[in-house]
Design an enzyme around this catalytic site. Structure first.
Site, mmCIF file in Angstrom:
data_model
loop_
_atom_site.group_PDB
_atom_site.id
_atom_site.type_symbol
_atom_site.label_atom_id
_atom_site.label_comp_id
_atom_site.label_asym_id
_atom_site.label_seq_id
_atom_site.Cartn_x
_atom_site.Cartn_y
_atom_site.Cartn_z
ATOM 1 N N LYS A 135 0.834 -1.211 0.000
ATOM 2 C CA LYS A 135 0.000 0.000 0.000
ATOM 3 C C LYS A 135 0.865 1.256 0.000
ATOM 4 C CE LYS A 135 -3.953 -2.230 2.189
ATOM 5 N NZ LYS A 135 -4.901 -2.317 3.320
ATOM 6 N N GLN A 150 -4.334 -1.162 9.782
ATOM 7 C CA GLN A 150 -4.414 -2.481 9.157
ATOM 8 C C GLN A 150 -4.961 -3.510 10.152
ATOM 9 O OE1 GLN A 150 -3.814 -2.982 5.930
ATOM 10 N NE2 GLN A 150 -3.923 -5.200 5.848
ATOM 11 N N ASP A 205 -10.891 3.441 4.863
ATOM 12 C CA ASP A 205 -11.239 2.017 4.786
ATOM 13 C C ASP A 205 -12.755 1.808 4.782
ATOM 14 O OD1 ASP A 205 -9.269 0.033 4.489
ATOM 15 O OD2 ASP A 205 -8.492 0.429 6.514
HETATM 16 N N1 L34 Z 1 -7.756 -1.963 7.626
HETATM 17 N N2 L34 Z 1 -7.247 -4.131 7.045
HETATM 18 C C1 L34 Z 1 -7.675 -2.902 6.682
HETATM 19 N N3 L34 Z 1 -8.004 -2.587 5.404
HETATM 20 C C2 L34 Z 1 -7.916 -3.525 4.436
HETATM 21 O O1 L34 Z 1 -8.294 -3.235 3.188
HETATM 22 C C3 L34 Z 1 -7.449 -4.803 4.761
HETATM 23 N N4 L34 Z 1 -7.259 -5.797 3.818
HETATM 24 C C4 L34 Z 1 -7.556 -7.188 4.180
HETATM 25 C C5 L34 Z 1 -6.812 -7.480 5.487
HETATM 26 N N5 L34 Z 1 -6.818 -6.379 6.428
HETATM 27 C C6 L34 Z 1 -7.152 -5.101 6.095
HETATM 28 C C7 L34 Z 1 -6.239 -5.798 2.926
HETATM 29 O O2 L34 Z 1 -5.542 -4.824 2.722
HETATM 30 C C8 L34 Z 1 -6.995 -7.951 2.991
HETATM 31 N N6 L34 Z 1 -6.115 -7.006 2.324
HETATM 32 C C9 L34 Z 1 -5.294 -7.322 1.223
HETATM 33 C C10 L34 Z 1 -4.571 -6.347 0.546
HETATM 34 C C11 L34 Z 1 -3.769 -6.660 -0.536
HETATM 35 C C12 L34 Z 1 -3.679 -7.950 -0.982
HETATM 36 C C13 L34 Z 1 -4.391 -8.930 -0.331
HETATM 37 C C14 L34 Z 1 -5.184 -8.626 0.768
HETATM 38 C C15 L34 Z 1 -2.800 -8.257 -2.148
HETATM 39 O O3 L34 Z 1 -2.102 -7.403 -2.633
HETATM 40 N N7 L34 Z 1 -2.779 -9.503 -2.632
HETATM 41 C C16 L34 Z 1 -1.942 -9.900 -3.757
HETATM 42 C C17 L34 Z 1 -0.924 -10.934 -3.319
HETATM 43 C C18 L34 Z 1 -0.064 -10.467 -2.218
HETATM 44 C C19 L34 Z 1 0.997 -11.466 -1.797
HETATM 45 O O4 L34 Z 1 1.808 -11.872 -2.663
HETATM 46 O O5 L34 Z 1 1.033 -11.859 -0.608
HETATM 47 C C20 L34 Z 1 -2.839 -10.483 -4.841
HETATM 48 O O6 L34 Z 1 -2.450 -10.429 -6.004
HETATM 49 O O7 L34 Z 1 -3.895 -11.026 -4.488
#
Ligand code: L34
Length: 298
Positions: free
Chosen positions: A53, A97, A120
């Site tokens: 982020k 987060q 959020d």
């Molecule tokens: N406050 N907490 C708050 N806001 C959020 O919007 C989140 N979320 C969830 C967990 N806690 C939070 C996230 O940011 C889930 N989440 C999140 C964000 C990004 C990705 C997955 C979950 C992401 O970038 N996923 C990538 C793979 C990342 C990796 O390699 O580990 C994808 O391509 O799916």
């Protein structure tokens, strides 16, 4: 047959380009959008999401204020940091987060965030506004899902959407957003959860399935109607000795089998995840615009 893959990275890149142009326009008015970032503890997945982020903020010109706090941080310490950010005019958005350590009352923290900086969309004020159809910050993952559907040309109006999972972060808000009397919504929504009797009966009726249970293989091929659109919100780490990291990422959907039945499907990684990050940027830019008396025209 075989489904077309919805490329979340590509859609995310497109929206980020749009946002970059808006940030440049704001900078011409001496406005730099700012995001206050708070991560408590050492959860590896949370660390990687938060870093992604902050990197994305930098790439489009949003200033981010990084705060990594130890797992032992007290609730009062966290509340005072939130309060400081609430009062700081350079901060337009606050990201705490989740999940937070057990000893911290999550809802007390979310309630302490100024609703005007709640990028959020988790503050009950914004949740309530969203449910009654007023303008509000929309939670990032559900908003990302809806953007993916819209930008892939999927008609939601009159469609039967089956959501699997009732979390406050995904299931409940995405179901509520899709039933709104608005463009990009107007769906008939069924919300399924762990106590749903015969989950497969419901998912088989779906034109669009949104899988957000948090468990691999929650949605298997026999549960999907031919030609359905499948959005996989899950990000699960499963052990995999053949990978350097020792794990691989899978969603909540049995991707290889379901893609043979679906018409459109999101992959994991590279589907909803990049959209979650992008909609946080979107809300932060919108918040900066609002703070300066400039309203979103959308
Ligand atoms: N406050 N907490 C708050 N806001 C959020 O919007 C989140 N979320 C969830 C967990 N806690 C939070 C996230 O940011 C889930 N989440 C999140 C964000 C990004 C990705 C997955 C979950 C992401 O970038 N996923 C990538 C793979 C990342 C990796 O390699 O580990 C994808 O391509 O799916």
């Amino acid at each position: 047959m075989g489904a077309k893959i919805i490329d979340g990275k590509q859609v995310a890149a497109q929206i980020r380009e749009e946002l970059k142009a808006e940030v440049i326009a704001l900078k011409a008015k001496n406005i730099v959008p700012g995001l206050g970032v708070i991560l408590v503890g050492e959860d590896p997945a949370s660390k990687s999401y938060v870093s992604a982020k902050e990197k994305a903020c930098g790439e489009i010109g949003i200033f981010s204020d990084d705060n990594r706090l130890p797992a032992e941080t007290t609730q009062d310490e966290l509340l005072s940091l939130v309060d400081r950010m609430n009062k700081d005019p350079k901060i337009n958005g606050i990201l705490v987060q989740l999940p937070l350590p057990q000893h911290i009352d999550e809802s007390a923290i979310l309630l302490a965030i100024d609703p005007d900086k709640d990028v959020d969309g988790f503050h009950p004020m914004n949740v309530g506004k969203m449910v009654v159809g007023e303008d509000a910050f929309l939670p990032c993952t559900p908003h990302g899902v809806i953007q993916l559907l819209q930008r892939s040309g999927v008609e939601t109006s009159g469609a039967h959407v089956v959501v699997v999972g009732r979390s406050n972060i995904v299931g409940k808000p995405v179901a509520n957003m899709l039933l709104q009397k608005k463009d990009g919504a107007n769906a008939t929504v069924t919300l399924c959860h762990t106590r749903t009797r015969d989950l497969a009966f419901h998912t088989r009726q779906a034109d669009i399935i949104i899988a957000a249970s948090g468990w691999p293989n929650t949605v298997t091929a026999d549960m999907v109607k031919e030609g359905a659109v499948v959005i996989d919100v899950g990000v699960n780490r499963v052990e995999d000795a053949s990978r350097e990291r020792g794990y691989r990422l899978v969603g909540d959907v049995d991707f290889d089998a379901v893609k043979e039945k679906a018409s459109l499907i999101t992959p994991v990684p590279g589907g909803v995840g990049p959209m979650t990050i992008t909609m946080l940027l979107y809300n932060t830019v919108e918040s900066a615009r609002r703070a300066n008396g400039d309203y979103c025209t959308e």
